[in-house]
Design a protein around this motif. Structure first.
Motif, PDB file in Angstrom:
ATOM      1  N   VAL A   1       0.872  -1.179   0.000  1.00 45.16           N
ATOM      2  CA  VAL A   1       0.000   0.000   0.000  1.00 45.16           C
ATOM      3  C   VAL A   1       0.907   1.226   0.000  1.00 45.16           C
ATOM      4  CG1 VAL A   1      -1.754   1.303   1.241  1.00 45.16           C
ATOM      5  CG2 VAL A   1      -1.828  -1.198   1.251  1.00 45.16           C
ATOM      6  N   LEU A   2       0.787   2.026  -1.050  1.00 48.79           N
ATOM      7  CA  LEU A   2       1.588   3.242  -1.164  1.00 48.79           C
ATOM      8  C   LEU A   2       0.684   4.452  -0.986  1.00 48.79           C
ATOM      9  CD1 LEU A   2       3.635   2.227  -4.330  1.00 48.79           C
ATOM     10  CD2 LEU A   2       4.335   2.036  -1.939  1.00 48.79           C
ATOM     11  N   MET A   3       0.981   5.268   0.005  1.00 50.49           N
ATOM     12  CA  MET A   3       0.212   6.476   0.256  1.00 50.49           C
ATOM     13  C   MET A   3       0.728   7.579  -0.665  1.00 50.49           C
ATOM     14  SD  MET A   3      -1.795   5.269   2.406  1.00 50.49           S
ATOM     15  CE  MET A   3      -2.731   6.711   2.849  1.00 50.49           C
ATOM     16  N   ARG A   4      -0.205   8.283  -1.300  1.00 52.47           N
ATOM     17  CA  ARG A   4       0.142   9.319  -2.269  1.00 52.47           C
ATOM     18  C   ARG A   4      -0.619  10.608  -1.974  1.00 52.47           C
ATOM     19  NH1 ARG A   4       4.467   7.027  -3.599  1.00 52.47           N
ATOM     20  NH2 ARG A   4       4.452   5.515  -5.268  1.00 52.47           N
ATOM     21  N   GLU A   5      -0.125  11.677  -2.554  1.00 55.54           N
ATOM     22  CA  GLU A   5      -0.782  12.984  -2.468  1.00 55.54           C
ATOM     23  C   GLU A   5      -0.657  13.638  -3.837  1.00 55.54           C
ATOM     24  OE1 GLU A   5       0.237  17.039  -0.161  1.00 55.54           O
ATOM     25  OE2 GLU A   5       0.143  15.252   1.089  1.00 55.54           O
ATOM     26  N   THR A   6      -1.768  14.136  -4.382  1.00 55.85           N
ATOM     27  CA  THR A   6      -1.784  14.771  -5.688  1.00 55.85           C
ATOM     28  C   THR A   6      -2.229  16.224  -5.529  1.00 55.85           C
ATOM     29  OG1 THR A   6      -2.312  12.672  -6.757  1.00 55.85           O
ATOM     30  CG2 THR A   6      -2.765  14.680  -8.014  1.00 55.85           C
ATOM     31  N   ALA A   7      -1.392  17.138  -5.959  1.00 47.55           N
ATOM     32  CA  ALA A   7      -1.702  18.564  -5.844  1.00 47.55           C
ATOM     33  C   ALA A   7      -2.841  18.945  -6.787  1.00 47.55           C
ATOM     34  CB  ALA A   7      -0.461  19.390  -6.170  1.00 47.55           C
ATOM     35  N   TYR A   8      -3.632  19.925  -6.394  1.00 45.99           N
ATOM     36  CA  TYR A   8      -4.691  20.477  -7.234  1.00 45.99           C
ATOM     37  C   TYR A   8      -4.957  21.909  -6.796  1.00 45.99           C
ATOM     38  CZ  TYR A   8      -7.776  19.528  -3.266  1.00 45.99           C
ATOM     39  OH  TYR A   8      -8.339  19.498  -2.019  1.00 45.99           O
ATOM     40  N   ASP A   9      -5.685  22.653  -7.599  1.00 48.95           N
ATOM     41  CA  ASP A   9      -6.008  24.049  -7.316  1.00 48.95           C
ATOM     42  C   ASP A   9      -7.192  24.088  -6.342  1.00 48.95           C
ATOM     43  OD1 ASP A   9      -6.873  26.701  -7.317  1.00 48.95           O
ATOM     44  OD2 ASP A   9      -6.499  26.968  -9.461  1.00 48.95           O
ATOM     45  N   ALA A  10      -6.896  24.246  -5.068  1.00 49.16           N
ATOM     46  CA  ALA A  10      -7.929  24.208  -4.026  1.00 49.16           C
ATOM     47  C   ALA A  10      -8.919  25.361  -4.160  1.00 49.16           C
ATOM     48  CB  ALA A  10      -7.280  24.217  -2.645  1.00 49.16           C
ATOM     49  N   GLU A  11      -8.439  26.540  -4.530  1.00 52.45           N
ATOM     50  CA  GLU A  11      -9.345  27.692  -4.688  1.00 52.45           C
ATOM     51  C   GLU A  11     -10.356  27.426  -5.798  1.00 52.45           C
ATOM     52  OE1 GLU A  11      -9.641  30.548  -3.000  1.00 52.45           O
ATOM     53  OE2 GLU A  11      -8.005  30.147  -1.605  1.00 52.45           O
ATOM     54  N   ALA A  12      -9.897  26.902  -6.923  1.00 57.72           N
ATOM     55  CA  ALA A  12     -10.792  26.613  -8.044  1.00 57.72           C
ATOM     56  C   ALA A  12     -11.774  25.494  -7.675  1.00 57.72           C
ATOM     57  CB  ALA A  12      -9.994  26.220  -9.281  1.00 57.72           C
ATOM     58  N   ALA A  13     -11.302  24.495  -6.964  1.00 54.74           N
ATOM     59  CA  ALA A  13     -12.180  23.395  -6.541  1.00 54.74           C
ATOM     60  C   ALA A  13     -13.256  23.907  -5.591  1.00 54.74           C
ATOM     61  CB  ALA A  13     -11.362  22.293  -5.882  1.00 54.74           C
ATOM     62  N   ALA A  14     -12.871  24.733  -4.634  1.00 53.72           N
ATOM     63  CA  ALA A  14     -13.836  25.282  -3.685  1.00 53.72           C
ATOM     64  C   ALA A  14     -14.882  26.137  -4.397  1.00 53.72           C
ATOM     65  CB  ALA A  14     -13.111  26.105  -2.618  1.00 53.72           C
ATOM     66  N   GLU A  15     -14.444  26.944  -5.343  1.00 51.26           N
ATOM     67  CA  GLU A  15     -15.387  27.797  -6.088  1.00 51.26           C
ATOM     68  C   GLU A  15     -16.345  26.954  -6.916  1.00 51.26           C
ATOM     69  OE1 GLU A  15     -17.541  30.915  -7.052  1.00 51.26           O
ATOM     70  OE2 GLU A  15     -15.933  30.891  -5.552  1.00 51.26           O
ATOM     71  N   ALA A  16     -15.856  25.889  -7.526  1.00 53.00           N
ATOM     72  CA  ALA A  16     -16.728  25.006  -8.316  1.00 53.00           C
ATOM     73  C   ALA A  16     -17.783  24.354  -7.432  1.00 53.00           C
ATOM     74  CB  ALA A  16     -15.894  23.941  -9.016  1.00 53.00           C
ATOM     75  N   VAL A  17     -17.408  23.959  -6.238  1.00 54.01           N
ATOM     76  CA  VAL A  17     -18.378  23.363  -5.307  1.00 54.01           C
ATOM     77  C   VAL A  17     -19.402  24.405  -4.889  1.00 54.01           C
ATOM     78  CG1 VAL A  17     -18.652  22.395  -2.988  1.00 54.01           C
ATOM     79  CG2 VAL A  17     -16.841  21.551  -4.474  1.00 54.01           C
ATOM     80  N   ARG A  18     -18.951  25.620  -4.597  1.00 57.64           N
ATOM     81  CA  ARG A  18     -19.881  26.689  -4.189  1.00 57.64           C
ATOM     82  C   ARG A  18     -20.911  26.974  -5.281  1.00 57.64           C
ATOM     83  NH1 ARG A  18     -15.013  29.488  -1.934  1.00 57.64           N
ATOM     84  NH2 ARG A  18     -15.158  29.191   0.305  1.00 57.64           N
ATOM     85  N   ARG A  19     -20.506  26.891  -6.551  1.00 61.61           N
ATOM     86  CA  ARG A  19     -21.425  27.159  -7.665  1.00 61.61           C
ATOM     87  C   ARG A  19     -22.370  25.991  -7.935  1.00 61.61           C
ATOM     88  NH1 ARG A  19     -16.614  28.992 -10.275  1.00 61.61           N
ATOM     89  NH2 ARG A  19     -16.680  27.050 -11.461  1.00 61.61           N
ATOM     90  N   SER A  20     -22.076  24.843  -7.371  1.00 59.46           N
ATOM     91  CA  SER A  20     -22.904  23.660  -7.624  1.00 59.46           C
ATOM     92  C   SER A  20     -24.126  23.667  -6.699  1.00 59.46           C
ATOM     93  CB  SER A  20     -22.088  22.391  -7.383  1.00 59.46           C
ATOM     94  OG  SER A  20     -21.893  22.193  -5.994  1.00 59.46           O
TER      95      SER A  20
END
Length: 54
Positions: A15-34
């Protein structure tokens, strides 16, 4: 240390633990608009992720 992206696991013989970077501000805004329930709470999780990552 706070995570800097999405935490996930790669399953196989090990089991390999990973972390993938993403644009948190853009993700949060997309959720708010949903129209998802609890959109603001969900969006705030993107901006203030769990303290510990992999």
């Amino acid at each position: 240390m706070r995570t800097k992206g999405a935490c996930w696991a790669l399953l196989g013989p090990d089991v390999l633990m990973r972390e993938t970077a993403y644009d948190a501000e853009a993700a949060a805004e997309a959720v708010r608009r949903s129209d998802v329930p609890y959109a603001e709470e969900f969006a705030s999780h993107y901006l203030r992720p769990p303290v510990q990552g992999p």
